[in-house]
Design an enzyme around this catalytic site. Structure first.
Site, PDB file in Angstrom:
ATOM      1  N   ASP A  24       8.182   9.644  13.460  1.00 52.13           N
ATOM      2  CA  ASP A  24       8.746  10.555  12.463  1.00 52.13           C
ATOM      3  C   ASP A  24       9.979  11.231  13.063  1.00 52.13           C
ATOM      4  OD1 ASP A  24       9.192  12.423  10.474  1.00 52.13           O
ATOM      5  OD2 ASP A  24       7.554  13.756  11.116  1.00 52.13           O
ATOM      6  N   ASN A  26      12.125  13.303  10.798  1.00 47.40           N
ATOM      7  CA  ASN A  26      12.582  14.427   9.971  1.00 47.40           C
ATOM      8  C   ASN A  26      11.474  15.440   9.688  1.00 47.40           C
ATOM      9  OD1 ASN A  26      11.094  12.838   8.292  1.00 47.40           O
ATOM     10  ND2 ASN A  26      12.455  13.024   6.532  1.00 47.40           N
ATOM     11  N   ASP A  28       8.337  15.414   8.581  1.00 49.00           N
ATOM     12  CA  ASP A  28       7.465  15.477   7.402  1.00 49.00           C
ATOM     13  C   ASP A  28       6.115  14.827   7.693  1.00 49.00           C
ATOM     14  OD1 ASP A  28       8.136  12.831   7.492  1.00 49.00           O
ATOM     15  OD2 ASP A  28       8.923  12.707   5.450  1.00 49.00           O
ATOM     16  N   ASP A  32       9.618   7.061   9.928  1.00 50.96           N
ATOM     17  CA  ASP A  32      10.775   6.729   9.105  1.00 50.96           C
ATOM     18  C   ASP A  32      11.745   5.822   9.860  1.00 50.96           C
ATOM     19  OD1 ASP A  32      12.107   8.558  10.828  1.00 50.96           O
ATOM     20  OD2 ASP A  32      11.409  10.210   9.566  1.00 50.96           O
ATOM     21  N   ASP A 101       9.487  -7.857   5.559  1.00 57.28           N
ATOM     22  CA  ASP A 101       8.167  -8.250   5.072  1.00 57.28           C
ATOM     23  C   ASP A 101       8.277  -8.341   3.551  1.00 57.28           C
ATOM     24  OD1 ASP A 101       5.446  -8.580   4.686  1.00 57.28           O
ATOM     25  OD2 ASP A 101       4.906  -7.079   6.205  1.00 57.28           O
ATOM     26  N   ASP A 208       4.267 -12.196   2.494  1.00 57.73           N
ATOM     27  CA  ASP A 208       2.923 -11.631   2.367  1.00 57.73           C
ATOM     28  C   ASP A 208       2.043 -12.502   1.462  1.00 57.73           C
ATOM     29  OD1 ASP A 208       1.290  -9.015   2.699  1.00 57.73           O
ATOM     30  OD2 ASP A 208       1.232  -9.359   0.536  1.00 57.73           O
ATOM     31  N   GLU A 266       2.057 -15.457   5.612  1.00 57.14           N
ATOM     32  CA  GLU A 266       0.695 -14.972   5.845  1.00 57.14           C
ATOM     33  C   GLU A 266      -0.282 -15.753   4.974  1.00 57.14           C
ATOM     34  OE1 GLU A 266      -2.023 -10.951   5.486  1.00 57.14           O
ATOM     35  OE2 GLU A 266      -0.783 -11.671   3.840  1.00 57.14           O
ATOM     36  N   HIS A 342      -1.473  -4.685  11.323  1.00 58.58           N
ATOM     37  CA  HIS A 342      -1.775  -3.466  10.563  1.00 58.58           C
ATOM     38  C   HIS A 342      -3.008  -3.601   9.666  1.00 58.58           C
ATOM     39  CE1 HIS A 342       0.251  -6.102   7.855  1.00 58.58           C
ATOM     40  NE2 HIS A 342      -0.040  -5.315   6.844  1.00 58.58           N
ATOM     41  N   ASP A 343      -3.567  -4.798   9.549  1.00 56.73           N
ATOM     42  CA  ASP A 343      -4.765  -5.007   8.723  1.00 56.73           C
ATOM     43  C   ASP A 343      -6.020  -5.195   9.563  1.00 56.73           C
ATOM     44  OD1 ASP A 343      -3.278  -5.054   6.334  1.00 56.73           O
ATOM     45  OD2 ASP A 343      -2.919  -7.214   6.508  1.00 56.73           O
TER      46      ASP A 343
HETATM   47  C1  NOJ Z   1      -1.487  -8.568   3.277  1.00 56.90           C
HETATM   48  C2  NOJ Z   1      -0.920  -7.325   3.898  1.00 56.90           C
HETATM   49  O1  NOJ Z   1      -0.809  -7.530   5.276  1.00 56.90           O
HETATM   50  C3  NOJ Z   1      -1.869  -6.200   3.533  1.00 56.90           C
HETATM   51  O2  NOJ Z   1      -1.585  -5.020   4.240  1.00 56.90           O
HETATM   52  C4  NOJ Z   1      -1.789  -5.989   2.046  1.00 56.90           C
HETATM   53  O3  NOJ Z   1      -2.765  -5.053   1.654  1.00 56.90           O
HETATM   54  C5  NOJ Z   1      -2.043  -7.280   1.267  1.00 56.90           C
HETATM   55  N1  NOJ Z   1      -1.416  -8.430   1.845  1.00 56.90           N
HETATM   56  C6  NOJ Z   1      -1.525  -7.153  -0.136  1.00 56.90           C
HETATM   57  O4  NOJ Z   1      -0.129  -7.107  -0.153  1.00 56.90           O
END
Ligand code: NOJ
Length: 572
Positions: A24, A26, A28, A32, A101, A208, A266, A342-343
């Site tokens: 971050d 700024n 908040d 960013d 992405d 994605d 993906e 991130h998933d």
């Molecule tokens: C895969 C992405 O990595 C995930 O974070 C997202 O929730 C789903 N696709 C839907 O876009």
């Protein structure tokens, strides 16, 4: 392209940034774009040369940016287009490329196309999405969805729209309506948008959920759905549909093929043989894909709960998956290498040991194991200094809709799981494990922000943070740095281009393999996945020169807990 062709994206090491939790600037509490720009020198020091930037487009954030409302706008919380241009320019000046992405299986329901589409059945944008009639009415006179598909995030994949008396398809949340790729205009809009970014100087893109764009004709029921079990997984019948290769080929021809860029798709539920077509050297679709097979080794299929299940993984299974991908793609297609994103949960908590005694050693071991393979490696933010999973007591401290939906469905509505049972699943598999703010230092808010962040920090940030890793020559950070240096420098021919040869596939404690280069030189990679001391013999051990280890000294055949090393044998 011949299989041996040298390209920059085969030689690259990618670093994934999930902007909301990176830095971050700024005050908040939300990461960013200027925050990322500030941290670029750190990434240059690590040695990566490509960034995969998770979505930073305008979005109402139902699914943290994976619900895009304007493909040419920047999310307000992340900054402006000027900030974005500065980020790209600064990265380029440091020799770092940037991948976007691109989310085009679906848009946000707040995208102008969908607003138009839902306004009337006659609207020219109606056919940009999947609209279908009810399949009937239930006993109470309520409309029934067109088919039985479930959404990845739980519940039905259809939402009823009273205004036009039809349903729209959303494989993800109801704020993520699926685009209709059958409509040529949709595809053209997508290609034009991608080219707009490539013309701005971007270096490639991740696509994605791209293997679900081709839905089966007639949208038949899915035989695998079980709504009693929070059946949250993408309907099997939409995977790798009949037209997906045709459209990937078309997308490539109309976008990436005209630029010197890198592409990665993906693709869950995709086999190594499928990948040979998607990412084949001669198929002109994508450069590489992300597969999910190794992400499934710790799920229990008998529960019917998809990823929301827990099973200790067996190293033999993990090796079988990764080895199969290595050997199937060899000479035919290119692969990507990742342990987390991130998933997914954090790698050390999932595949290693995150206790203070073994966190760093097992983290280095996992890094060496993966970076020794063929493919383009991806490092997820915080992985390079060993961030771990998090356990918040209250469901209210979680932000990811996937976890919140699970809790609402299984604890609140159906009472099928107790609070504790549900939290155990979220602790093991929840996506917020990866989404707590990056722990830059031991100061308040971990140097991520001057104020309280949008999601709580992992409380271990006072011990585990980038600053302390940078101060310690034996830290994970410098281990990753060394792996990257070897791959991009001295060991490029072996680490990037050499063939992969698995060893001792039935060994349930040690992961060992060799790499064989054209000129006869070889690399031996050995990793002890246990906290036990073991003894192993390998043919190359005696001739090899040690190039990397996570211990100070070398005991050759004796493998100490989580010991992992690489030996090089030069050609005769
Ligand atoms: C895969 C992405 O990595 C995930 O974070 C997202 O929730 C789903 N696709 C839907 O876009």
């Amino acid at each position: 392209m011949s299989s041996a062709a040298r390209t920059w994206w085969k030689e690259a090491v990618v670093y994934q940034i999930w902007p909301r939790s990176f830095q971050d600037s700024n005050h908040d509490g939300i990461g960013d774009l200027p925050g990322i720009t500030q941290r670029l020198p750190y990434l240059a020091q690590l040695g990566i040369n490509v960034i995969w930037l998770c979505p930073m487009f305008s979005s109402p954030n139902d699914d943290m940016g994976y619900d895009i409302s304007d493909y040419q706008g920047i999310m307000d919380e992340f900054g402006t287009m000027e900030d974005f241009d500065t980020l790209v320019e600064t990265a380029h000046s440091l020799g770092i490329k940037i991948l976007l992405d691109i989310v085009v299986n679906h848009t946000s329901d707040e995208h102008e196309w969908f607003k138009q589409s839902r306004s009337s059945r006659e609207n020219p944008y109606r056919d940009y999405y999947y609209w279908r009639d009810s399949s009937g009415i239930d006993e109470d006179g309520n409309p029934l969805p067109p088919n039985n598909w479930g959404s990845e995030f739980g519940g039905r994949a259809w939402e009823y729209d009273e205004h036009t008396d039809q349903w729209y398809l959303h494989i993800f949340s109801k704020k993520q309506p699926d685009l209709n790729w059958e409509n040529e205009k949709v595809r053209e809009e997508i290609y034009t948008m991608i080219n707009w970014w490539l013309d701005k100087g971007l270096d490639g893109f991740r696509l994605d959920a791209i293997n679900i764009i081709s839905k089966p004709e007639g949208l038949p029921d899915d035989p695998n759905i079980d709504f009693d079990k929070h059946g949250s997984s993408i309907p099997f019948v939409v995977k790798n549909g009949t037209k997906v290769h045709q459209w990937m080929h078309e997308l490539n021809l109309k976008t990436a093929a005209n630029y010197d860029v890198m592409t990665v798709g993906e693709m869950s539920q995709t086999s190594a043989e499928d990948a040979v077509q998607f990412a084949g050297f001669d198929t002109e679709e994508l450069n590489m894909i992300f597969h999910f097979e190794h992400m499934g080794v710790d799920t229990d299929p008998t529960t019917g709960m998809g990823k929301w299940s827990i099973k200790p993984y067996d190293l033999v299974d993990l090796k079988e998956v990764l080895n199969t991908w290595q050997t199937t793609l060899q000479g035919r297609a290119w692969g990507s290498l990742y342990w987390n994103n991130h998933d997914q949960p954090r790698l050390i908590s999932r595949f290693g040991d995150d206790s203070p005694q073994w966190r760093v050693l097992s983290g280095k071991m996992l890094a060496t194991t993966l970076h020794g393979m063929q493919g383009t490696p991806y490092i997820y933010q915080g992985e390079e200094f060993g961030m771990t999973n998090v356990q918040f007591e209250e469901i209210n401290d979680y932000r990811d809709l996937d976890s919140l939906n699970l809790y609402e469905d299984m604890v609140v509505e159906r009472g099928n799981l107790s609070h504790d049972e549900c939290m155990e699943l979220i602790y093991a598999k929840g996506r917020d494990n990866a989404r707590t703010p990056v722990q830059w230092d031991a100061s308040d808010n971990a140097g991520f922000s001057a104020v309280e962040p949008w999601i709580k920090l992992n409380p271990n940030y006072r011990e585990i943070n980038a600053a302390s890793a940078l101060e310690d020559q034996h830290s994970l950070f410098y281990h990753y740095q060394k792996l990257i240096q070897l791959r991009r420098g001295e060991l490029k021919d072996l680490l990037v281009y050499a063939d992969f040869v698995p060893l001792d596939v039935e060994d349930a404690q040690v992961y060992a393999y060799e790499r064989h280069a054209q000129d006869g030189s070889k690399l031996l990679v050995i990793s002890n996945f246990t906290d036990q001391q073991l003894t192993r013999e390998y043919g190359l051990l005696d001739q090899g020169e040690l190039v990397l280890s996570n211990y100070e000294d070398d005991m050759r055949q004796t493998l100490r807990p989580y010991e992992s090393k690489m030996y090089r044998v030069n050609a005769l």
